[in-house]
Design an enzyme around this catalytic site. Structure first.
Site, PDB file in Angstrom:
ATOM      1  N   LYS A 217       0.853  -1.199   0.000  1.00 36.99           N
ATOM      2  CA  LYS A 217       0.000   0.000   0.000  1.00 36.99           C
ATOM      3  C   LYS A 217       0.886   1.245   0.000  1.00 36.99           C
ATOM      4  CE  LYS A 217      -3.936   1.942   2.592  1.00 36.99           C
ATOM      5  NZ  LYS A 217      -4.816   1.762   3.772  1.00 36.99           N
TER       6      LYS A 217
ATOM      7  N   SER B 181      -9.677   1.801   2.996  1.00 36.10           N
ATOM      8  CA  SER B 181      -8.834   2.494   2.054  1.00 36.10           C
ATOM      9  C   SER B 181      -7.831   1.604   1.323  1.00 36.10           C
ATOM     10  CB  SER B 181      -8.053   3.597   2.789  1.00 36.10           C
ATOM     11  OG  SER B 181      -7.185   3.030   3.761  1.00 36.10           O
TER      12      SER B 181
ATOM     13  N   SER C 167      -9.904  -0.550   7.260  1.00 33.11           N
ATOM     14  CA  SER C 167      -9.363  -0.379   5.909  1.00 33.11           C
ATOM     15  C   SER C 167      -8.659  -1.593   5.331  1.00 33.11           C
ATOM     16  CB  SER C 167      -8.404   0.816   5.881  1.00 33.11           C
ATOM     17  OG  SER C 167      -9.125   2.013   5.976  1.00 33.11           O
TER      18      SER C 167
END
Length: 485
Positions: A79, A154, A178
């Site tokens: 990420k 996210s 997330s």
């Protein structure tokens, strides 16, 4: 069949026998990215040359009789809020579009030590603020099961990349759900570890008392391997726990006989889709058949969790993002006549709408005259929510419920309705506030979109969470389903 459909041990055996090479694995990843990422858009950057060089080096090392790391040769995505030396780390924000990391986050270093191969950096909601990936400053990602739907957020890029078979595993970060929510939406496995179990050093902070890094994989066994590689105390992170790391892989015994399961009535009530509820009840029957028992319980302060979370997380974001001022990091406006204007214009031009909304909310909650009424009260409610879990865990081993109230929603459907968007995390936020571990695993589908089962454990009891999830997985086929792209 894709190489990534094979079990980790099978891959490692074939690598040892030289019937497979790390270069084969990296080629598979790069080919798949070229094939499907124009549709899924999970990646923000791919380092093809660096990945090929790393693969060649690992193959040469093995040929010389070198030792294999725990994640040897496995292609991974990271990420884009974890610093990776020499790579752009943008947090999917235009503010950091020109930022290149000068050091590795501890988790990135640990992946290198475990000898995985980093393929690229993955898309996300800007600064991890969002639940759909529509808040990325560059482009949204798409759900591999239906490209008209969001992948969640996210860590939506991380979950979509694993679901689409672009990488063997990925790392995400979880502040209010997330990792778990996008894992549920994309039909993969996502684990939020206990707060402090995995180092946050090098993770760009959103809400420091909540942020936690964890793995996203295709199955529970792979999650155990990745967690084994990244867990452990880190002196560079003042919130890192000094605890003994158990053998997570050997905890996958398949035995859940006499396991005591609590099912909160608040997690199966108003707002939860009937089809999602039915999938969870069916999952409980599977576990019952394996010797576990379950009872309904109450977590009475659940209804206050969303409001508490958005006050605390936004307050911490207001403080953490103050460092992005156009002077030290990221973009700087070209149109400032003085220092104050430099701050104002750089932040106005660099941040997206959702980040600005949360900074304003957090700054208001921390301001003189409102601190006691909002921030301090939210901290007190957080303690009550934590105590709710502690009371239930006095009598039960795990808590089970849905990961999200519904399957994934259509792109654009909630983008103008932030309150509805925030409520998608209503079942993951309480766990984050309590700092305890939870995993999302596939347990069904509604109209072709995956449904996630959330298994919550006591602090530092990831072993029981993984054991329960693995036992369910071994008697169902949901984790084997793959999207057609």
């Amino acid at each position: 069949m894709s190489l990534f459909e094979r079990k980790l041990q099978e891959i490692h055996n074939d690598l040892a026998d030289r019937t497979l090479s790390v270069q084969d694995l990296v080629n598979e990843s790069l080919y798949r990215i070229q094939e499907v990422d124009p549709k899924v858009k999970a990646f923000l950057s791919v380092d093809e040359e660096g990945a090929r060089q790393a693969a060649l080096s690992l193959d040469e090392q093995l040929a010389k009789g070198g030792e294999r790391g725990l994640l040897y040769g496995l292609p991974a995505g990271i990420k884009d809020n974890m610093n990776t030396e020499g790579w752009k780390t943008t947090c999917a924000s235009k503010f950091l579009s020109n930022h290149t990391s000068i050091y590795d986050a501890t988790v990135v270093r640990k992946l290198r030590e475990a000898q995985s191969v980093t393929i690229g950096k993955l898309n996300m909601d800007e600064f991890a603020m969002g639940g759909s990936n529509e808040n990325s400053g560059f482009h949204p990602s798409y759900n591999p099961w239906n490209l008209d739907y969001v992948p969640g957020g996210s860590s939506g890029g991380s979950a979509a990349a694993v679901a689409a078979g672009e990488v063997y595993f990925a790392l995400g970060s979880d502040t209010g759900g997330s990792i778990r929510q996008p894992a549920a939406y994309c039909g993969v496995v996502g684990l939020k570890p206990t707060y402090g179990l995995v180092s946050r050093f090098g993770l760009v902070a959103f809400a420091s008392s909540l942020d936690q890094i964890g793995p996203i994989t295709k199955n529970v066994e792979d999650t155990a391997y990745v967690l084994q590689a990244i867990a452990g105390h880190d002196p560079l992170d003042s919130t890192s726990l000094k605890s003994t790391i158990p053998d997570y892989i050997s905890s996958l015994t398949g035995d859940v006989k006499n396991l005591r399961i609590a099912v909160p009535k608040e997690y199966m009530g108003e707002g939860v889709s009937p089809q999602v509820k039915e999938s969870v009840l069916s999952a409980l029957k599977v576990l019952e058949g394996l010797g576990a028992t379950w009872e309904e319980v109450s977590l009475p302060h659940t209804e206050y969790a969303v409001a508490t979370y958005y006050l605390l997380a936004s307050s911490e974001a207001s403080s953490n993002l103050a460092r992005f001022d156009g002077v030290r990091y990221g973009v700087r406006t070209d149109n400032a006549d003085n220092l104050i204007e430099l701050y104002r214009k750089s932040r106005s031009e660099g941040f997206g709408a959702e980040v600005k909304r949360r900074i304003m909310l957090g700054t208001y909650a921390l301001s003189s005259g409102y601190y006691d009424a909002y921030y301090l009260k939210a901290q007190k409610v957080r303690t009550l929510i934590k105590q709710d879990f502690e009371k239930v865990f006095e009598q039960y081993d795990v808590i089970i419920g849905p990961t999200a109230p519904t399957p994934a929603f259509r792109i654009g459907e909630q983008v103008d309705d932030p309150l509805t968007m925030y409520l998608n995390d209503i079942l993951t936020i309480p766990v984050s506030l309590a700092g305890i571990p939870a995993i999302s695993i596939p347990c069904g589908a509604v109209d072709g979109l995956p449904v996630g089962l959330q298994i919550i454990g006591k602090a530092l009891d990831e072993a029981t969470v993984l054991r329960t999830a693995h036992a369910f997985e071994q008697h169902t086929e949901f984790h084997k389903a793959r999207p057609q792209l």
